[in-house]
Design a protein around this motif. Structure first.
Motif, PDB file in Angstrom:
ATOM      1  N   LEU A 271      -0.118  -2.254  -1.329  1.00 41.53           N
ATOM      2  CA  LEU A 271      -1.030  -2.426  -2.466  1.00 41.53           C
ATOM      3  C   LEU A 271      -1.466  -1.046  -2.992  1.00 41.53           C
ATOM      4  CD1 LEU A 271      -2.851  -4.425  -4.147  1.00 41.53           C
ATOM      5  CD2 LEU A 271      -4.569  -4.104  -2.410  1.00 41.53           C
ATOM      6  N   ALA A 272      -1.799  -0.148  -2.065  1.00 41.40           N
ATOM      7  CA  ALA A 272      -2.237   1.197  -2.461  1.00 41.40           C
ATOM      8  C   ALA A 272      -1.107   1.944  -3.173  1.00 41.40           C
ATOM      9  CB  ALA A 272      -2.689   1.975  -1.233  1.00 41.40           C
ATOM     10  N   ALA A 273       0.139   1.730  -2.699  1.00 38.34           N
ATOM     11  CA  ALA A 273       1.274   2.401  -3.348  1.00 38.34           C
ATOM     12  C   ALA A 273       1.437   1.895  -4.772  1.00 38.34           C
ATOM     13  CB  ALA A 273       2.546   2.159  -2.549  1.00 38.34           C
ATOM     14  N   LYS A 274       1.218   0.593  -4.959  1.00 36.96           N
ATOM     15  CA  LYS A 274       1.305   0.021  -6.312  1.00 36.96           C
ATOM     16  C   LYS A 274       0.224   0.612  -7.206  1.00 36.96           C
ATOM     17  CE  LYS A 274       4.653  -2.688  -7.064  1.00 36.96           C
ATOM     18  NZ  LYS A 274       5.507  -2.628  -8.237  1.00 36.96           N
TER      19      LYS A 274
ATOM     20  N   CYS B  10      -8.357   2.364  -1.968  1.00 29.51           N
ATOM     21  CA  CYS B  10      -7.810   1.039  -1.725  1.00 29.51           C
ATOM     22  C   CYS B  10      -8.312   0.692  -0.335  1.00 29.51           C
ATOM     23  CB  CYS B  10      -6.296   1.111  -1.794  1.00 29.51           C
ATOM     24  SG  CYS B  10      -5.580  -0.494  -1.611  1.00 29.51           S
ATOM     25  N   SER B  11      -9.314  -0.161  -0.277  1.00 30.31           N
ATOM     26  CA  SER B  11     -10.038  -0.337   0.978  1.00 30.31           C
ATOM     27  C   SER B  11      -9.816  -1.697   1.612  1.00 30.31           C
ATOM     28  CB  SER B  11     -11.534  -0.137   0.733  1.00 30.31           C
ATOM     29  OG  SER B  11     -12.231  -0.296   1.944  1.00 30.31           O
TER      30      SER B  11
ATOM     31  N   ALA C 267       5.187   4.368   1.356  1.00 34.73           N
ATOM     32  CA  ALA C 267       5.556   5.754   1.073  1.00 34.73           C
ATOM     33  C   ALA C 267       6.825   5.798   0.227  1.00 34.73           C
ATOM     34  CB  ALA C 267       5.772   6.509   2.380  1.00 34.73           C
ATOM     35  N   ASN C 268       7.736   4.862   0.485  1.00 32.13           N
ATOM     36  CA  ASN C 268       8.968   4.825  -0.302  1.00 32.13           C
ATOM     37  C   ASN C 268       8.673   4.472  -1.761  1.00 32.13           C
ATOM     38  OD1 ASN C 268      11.530   2.816  -1.165  1.00 32.13           O
ATOM     39  ND2 ASN C 268      12.072   4.801  -0.323  1.00 32.13           N
ATOM     40  N   MET C 269       7.790   3.480  -1.948  1.00 30.54           N
ATOM     41  CA  MET C 269       7.411   3.110  -3.325  1.00 30.54           C
ATOM     42  C   MET C 269       6.758   4.296  -4.033  1.00 30.54           C
ATOM     43  SD  MET C 269       5.496  -0.412  -2.862  1.00 30.54           S
ATOM     44  CE  MET C 269       6.083  -1.920  -3.235  1.00 30.54           C
ATOM     45  N   ALA C 270       5.884   4.972  -3.309  1.00 30.36           N
ATOM     46  CA  ALA C 270       5.191   6.117  -3.898  1.00 30.36           C
ATOM     47  C   ALA C 270       6.201   7.216  -4.229  1.00 30.36           C
ATOM     48  CB  ALA C 270       4.115   6.628  -2.942  1.00 30.36           C
TER      49      ALA C 270
END
Ligand code: GLU
Length: 388
Positions: free
Chosen positions: A153-156, A49-50, A219-222
């Protein structure tokens, strides 16, 4: 649910673009993709995710990050995206693999049907052995309808592909127990409950959009999706990814919670934007938290937002505590009409045959301590049911 061999890596703008010249940092990209290839050789499926498109494109349009406005950034993203992807593509080819671009908008992540559509595309790329590079389609998004930072976005994306690990590469070693510039600040090595650290996370990086707060939210979403997050420095002479994964380099590790009940509950609970909310009488909230029933029109006291049927709405009790999230069966307008006319059959009010349940029991997720509740929306956006 988690796939033990899937890893999402988020890379911040300042690692990809030189702060002054706004040109690609080729040596960094080289080292990053070398590690990506090493992980692939170990059997990992890797997604990136860049960030970096806006920073690189600013040079093309002759703007500086400090002074660029929204329209400048939109145009810069359009210029920078091909530059960024071209850099990745050239270097990936040297290491013998291919990359693909996946540009998403907020709606692609918040709307269930579009989320699944995006997920299918990403899975097909992984199946073909290609490294998807995900970024927000900044050229067509505005303040109100954007994710805004690539951390969440990366966590999603990690949630979407049920990754085991999310790596966030940034310009510091990880999360500190206070402002890292303060004397005595200590790196927090392991985070169990992200909500305990939200207060120490202010500040935003100069090139990108995120700060430590968005990293903690990510981090919480992950965590809620059963994925562990490693936050580590991308400015290192050590290996970029391998040394974080094997724990030989200092970083912050936000450990995964137990797996969510389903991928659907993780999607429903972890939101990027609030479509709308309801304040529900406290005794009714207690009943729905005991999973006895859904939300009825006589339960609600106020409505906020311009949500449509199928949007996720946030449920608050009378004290302003967020207690649940669920899929709305109606638009915000219909919800208000139903609530303000409790004694009139729904068909008569709306012109079609329907149950008057606003959120069905099966489409509700009760929030737990590990979820970060959202603040109540501003008073002036709230419509009281009694019309006051
Ligand atoms: N999407 C933005 C870009 O590509 C970056 C967002 C962020 O900094 O997190 O430049």
């Amino acid at each position: 649910m988690s796939d033990s061999k899937r890893i999402v890596v988020k890379i911040g703008s300042s690692l990809l673009a030189n702060t002054e010249q706004l040109t690609p940092r080729w040596a960094f990209i080289q080292r990053l993709l070398e590690d990506v290839q090493a992980l692939r050789a170990q059997g990992y499926e890797v997604l990136l995710c860049s960030s970096g498109a806006v920073a690189l494109g600013l040079k093309t349009i002759g703007e500086r990050p400090e002074t660029a406005g929204l329209r400048d950034k939109q145009a810069a993203a359009a210029c920078g995206m091909p530059l960024l992807l071209n850099a990745y593509k050239q270097v990936a080819h040297e290491f013998g693999f291919d990359i693909a671009q996946v540009l998403v908008t907020l709606r692609d992540l918040e709307d269930r049907r579009r989320f699944l559509n995006t997920k299918n595309t990403v899975h097909r790329l992984l199946q073909a052995g290609i490294v998807p590079i995900v970024n927000e389609n900044d050229s067509i998004t505005t303040e109100e309808i954007r994710v805004g930072d690539n951390d969440r976005l990366a966590a999603k994306v990690a949630q979407m592909v049920q990754a085991e690990t999310l790596v966030i590469l940034t310009s510091v070693d990880g999360l500190y127990d206070r402002n890292p510039e303060e004397e005595g600040a200590q790196l927090v090595e392991t985070v169990g409950d992200v909500t305990e650290y939200l207060e120490v996370t202010e500040g935003v990086s100069s090139l990108g959009s995120g700060g430590m707060l968005t990293k903690m939210q990510a981090a919480n979403m992950a965590q809620n999706a059963g994925c562990t997050t490693l936050i580590g420095n991308g400015e290192t002479d050590d290996s970029l990814l391998l040394s974080l994964l094997d724990g030989t380099r200092a970083h912050t590790r936000c450990v995964a919670h137990t797996l969510p009940a389903s991928a659907w509950t993780a999607w429903l609970t972890d939101r990027l934007q609030m479509a709308g909310s309801l304040v529900v009488a406290t005794d009714a909230v207690e009943a729905l938290c005991r999973r006895e029933r859904g939300i009825r029109r006589e339960d609600i006291q106020s409505v906020q937002g311009t949500f449509v049927k199928g949007d996720v709405i946030h449920i608050y009790d009378e004290d302003g505590a967020e207690r649940a999230r669920g899929l709305s069966n109606f638009t915000a307008e219909e919800t208000l009409i139903l609530a303000r006319n409790k004694d009139i059959p729904a068909k008569q009010l709306l012109g079609y045959q329907t149950s008057a349940t606003l959120v069905s029991r099966d489409n509700l997720v009760v929030l737990e301590d590990r979820h970060i509740p959202w603040d109540t929306p501003p008073e002036d956006l709230i419509e009281q049911v009694d019309g006051a």
